[in-house]
Design a protein around this motif. Structure first.
Motif, mmCIF file in Angstrom:
data_model
loop_
_atom_site.group_PDB
_atom_site.id
_atom_site.type_symbol
_atom_site.label_atom_id
_atom_site.label_comp_id
_atom_site.label_asym_id
_atom_site.label_seq_id
_atom_site.Cartn_x
_atom_site.Cartn_y
_atom_site.Cartn_z
ATOM 1 N N ASN A 11 1.062 -1.070 0.023
ATOM 2 C CA ASN A 11 0.074 -0.136 -0.119
ATOM 3 C C ASN A 11 0.869 1.191 0.004
ATOM 4 O O ASN A 11 1.759 1.582 0.985
ATOM 5 N N ALA A 12 0.992 2.014 -1.089
ATOM 6 C CA ALA A 12 1.953 3.292 -1.247
ATOM 7 C C ALA A 12 1.350 4.408 -0.541
ATOM 8 O O ALA A 12 2.057 5.384 -0.524
ATOM 9 N N LYS B 196 13.933 3.279 -5.119
ATOM 10 C CA LYS B 196 15.296 3.674 -5.800
ATOM 11 C C LYS B 196 16.239 2.612 -5.749
ATOM 12 O O LYS B 196 16.941 2.536 -6.753
ATOM 13 N N CYS B 197 16.205 1.771 -4.879
ATOM 14 C CA CYS B 197 17.346 1.066 -4.541
ATOM 15 C C CYS B 197 17.171 -0.160 -4.757
ATOM 16 O O CYS B 197 18.173 -1.153 -4.762
ATOM 17 N N ASN C 236 0.210 8.752 -3.770
ATOM 18 C CA ASN C 236 0.363 9.822 -2.704
ATOM 19 C C ASN C 236 1.565 10.484 -2.640
ATOM 20 O O ASN C 236 2.640 10.582 -2.031
ATOM 21 N N GLY C 237 2.008 10.903 -3.861
ATOM 22 C CA GLY C 237 3.336 11.693 -4.157
ATOM 23 C C GLY C 237 4.420 11.069 -4.850
ATOM 24 O O GLY C 237 5.617 11.692 -4.970
ATOM 25 N N LEU C 238 4.446 9.742 -4.925
ATOM 26 C CA LEU C 238 5.498 9.176 -5.444
ATOM 27 C C LEU C 238 5.215 8.475 -7.117
ATOM 28 O O LEU C 238 5.915 8.035 -7.644
ATOM 29 N N ILE D 126 7.789 6.437 -9.273
ATOM 30 C CA ILE D 126 7.646 5.223 -10.034
ATOM 31 C C ILE D 126 7.595 5.032 -11.249
ATOM 32 O O ILE D 126 7.745 4.025 -12.006
ATOM 33 N N SER D 127 7.089 6.001 -11.993
ATOM 34 C CA SER D 127 6.977 6.077 -13.495
ATOM 35 C C SER D 127 8.479 6.205 -13.992
ATOM 36 O O SER D 127 8.678 5.348 -15.085
ATOM 37 N N SER D 128 9.534 6.758 -13.209
ATOM 38 C CA SER D 128 10.819 6.736 -13.578
ATOM 39 C C SER D 128 11.478 5.332 -13.464
ATOM 40 O O SER D 128 12.269 5.206 -14.027
ATOM 41 N N GLU D 129 11.159 4.808 -12.456
ATOM 42 C CA GLU D 129 11.492 3.527 -12.258
ATOM 43 C C GLU D 129 10.778 2.278 -13.014
ATOM 44 O O GLU D 129 10.907 1.137 -12.684
#
Length: 472
Positions: free
Chosen positions: A164-165, A204-205, A225-227, A231-234
């Motif tokens: 749950n993000a 990221k890691c 919720n702001g990410l 998440i799209s970039s990853e």
């Protein structure tokens, strides 16, 4: 392959929500596939801890900022979960009766992660994969890669599963000193939104990032919720794998927690006996369709809509439907539901609290399960309902959209509605009542749901394939 799952929850050791169910089942099915799956979580002082035997397999100490803590690694002696279970015992931090909700939760779960890595650092070998679950363990991929004292662990592949993000574990930069030493040039990997964000750092890691359904993965690109941009970039390392259920625990043919066991061939009679028992317990009319809600009484689950959905339905359809609610959460929602029960002279009852045995009886005895969720990464309740021949009435979102097709479509097993609104949910309730009155079609939809395979076998295989792909 040796897989180490690190989590804050694991059923039946400690469970607050679906995270506990997943971590309690996935390792068991990975074991059945021929792998070595282990789980490590905090040593909460709860019923499981008090009623099981443990061996101390490691003792050490650790710094958490300027504070020194002794810790023990305890192994459950009798393998009662069908996989190796390890508990991290840190007196003064993790020896709590509950899982969450303490003022020092940041320190508790950070210490837990450090202790896990310190312990693995002493192994003579490495696990093949470290599988971290949610923000409570999401700093592990960062510390594995950049913590000075964990250099020998840096090549262990890591997976982060986002259950749950909405919950990210943010902490202020004034807490940075609590982390073990690392190259401060890498501090940017901890940052998101001007604070240390464990979930963002894990995204990221970690070598791979998964969520608990393909539908929820797609939603996170737009609403996380702001990410969203992170998440799209990853995207290249993300995937959605639908959760399964433990079909041994959740089997109406053998479930010891229900009043009458039944198979798909005996579904009308089998469910009727359980419905009678349930309605007698809560003073409801067993001749009417019964619509239930099971879960946390919070906004994400759409629980704040329940009082008006129930009140409006009972007003517009007097003497045509019953409602039952099992759950706890937001005190205001609990109060509103209790007021709704006081106002309704018939057709509605509730049980405030968590009761595992009662939940099994509700799945077996209710006709429809209502899930008006605003956010539902996967959802297990609808899968349990299908297994017991109970028809899910769900908002079309996340994993609910992936697992429940509308009975108006070919092979449909449930009822779907689009908006998280009282009006749309009440329309779905009316469709449920109409379906209930058509007994032949009702049975066909029930049987279609019961024959679906939502076991963990397929999901476990997908996770193993993901692990193997990382190592090639």
């Amino acid at each position: 392959m040796e897989i180490l799952h690190v989590s804050a929850e694991c059923y039946p050791v400690a469970k607050v929500g679906g995270l506990g169910d997943v971590v309690g089942a996935l390792p068991k099915y990975q074991q059945e596939l021929g792998h070595i799956a282990k789980v490590v979580l905090p040593a909460y002082r709860n019923k499981f801890f008090d009623t099981h035997e443990f061996d101390v397999v490691h003792q050490s100490g650790m710094w958490l900022g300027h504070q020194w803590y002794h810790f023990n690694i305890l192994k459950e002696r009798h393998n009662s979960l069908e996989f190796d279970l390890y508990l991290v015992d840190i007196p003064g931090l993790l020896d709590t009766p509950g899982v969450y909700g303490y003022p020092n939760d940041t320190e508790r779960f950070l210490a837990f992660q450090i202790a896990v890595l310190d312990w693995i650092n002493e192994w003579h070998h490495h696990p093949d994969v470290m599988h971290c679950h949610d923000h409570h363990t999401a700093l592990i991929p960062f510390m594995l890669s950049y913590g000075y004292k964990y250099n020998r662990l840096s090549q262990i592949p890591s997976v982060l599963t986002i259950h749950n993000a909405q919950y990210q574990g943010q902490l202020g930069w004034d807490k940075l000193y609590l982390l073990p030493g690392f190259d401060l040039w890498k501090a940017g990997l901890l940052d998101w939104g001007g604070c240390i964000n464990p979930l963002a750092a894990g995204i990221k890691c970690a070598w791979r990032v998964t969520t608990v359904s393909p539908g929820y993965m797609e939603e996170l690109y737009q609403n996380a919720n702001g990410l969203e941009s992170l998440i799209s970039s990853e995207r290249a390392k993300t995937s959605g794998i639908i959760n399964g259920i433990d079909t041994v625990v959740w089997d109406p043919a053998t479930d010891p927690r229900i009043s009458n066991n039944y198979t798909p061939e005996l579904i009308p009679e089998g469910k009727e006996v359980n419905k009678q028992a349930l309605c007698e317990r809560f003073g409801l009319d067993a001749s009417l369709p019964l619509i239930s809600f099971i879960g946390r009484l919070v906004g994400d689950k759409g629980a704040d809509l329940l009082p008006e959905i129930i009140g409006r339905s009972l007003h517009e359809l007097p003497g045509e439907v019953n409602f039952l609610v099992l759950g706890s959460g937001d005190p205001h929602i609990e109060w509103m539901l209790q007021e709704t029960r006081n106002y309704a002279s018939y057709g509605f009852n509730l049980h405030i609290g968590y009761d595992e045995s009662l939940s099994h009886l509700i799945y077996a005895g209710t006709d429809f399960l209502l899930m008006p969720s605003r956010v539902e990464p996967c959802g297990l309740n609808q899968l349990y309902a299908l297994r017991y021949g109970t028809i899910p009435v769900v908002r079309s979102t996340g994993g609910l959209k992936d697992t429940v097709t509308d009975f108006g479509d070919p092979g449909g097993v449930g009822i779907r509605f689009i908006q998280p609104s009282v009006w749309d949910a009440c329309s779905a309730v009316k469709r449920a009542i109409e379906l209930y009155q058509d007994k032949r079609r009702l049975r066909d939809v029930q049987l279609s749901g019961m024959h679906l395979d939502h076991s963990w076998t397929s999901s476990a295989q997908q996770y193993v394939a993901l692990y193997q792909n990382m190592r090639t």
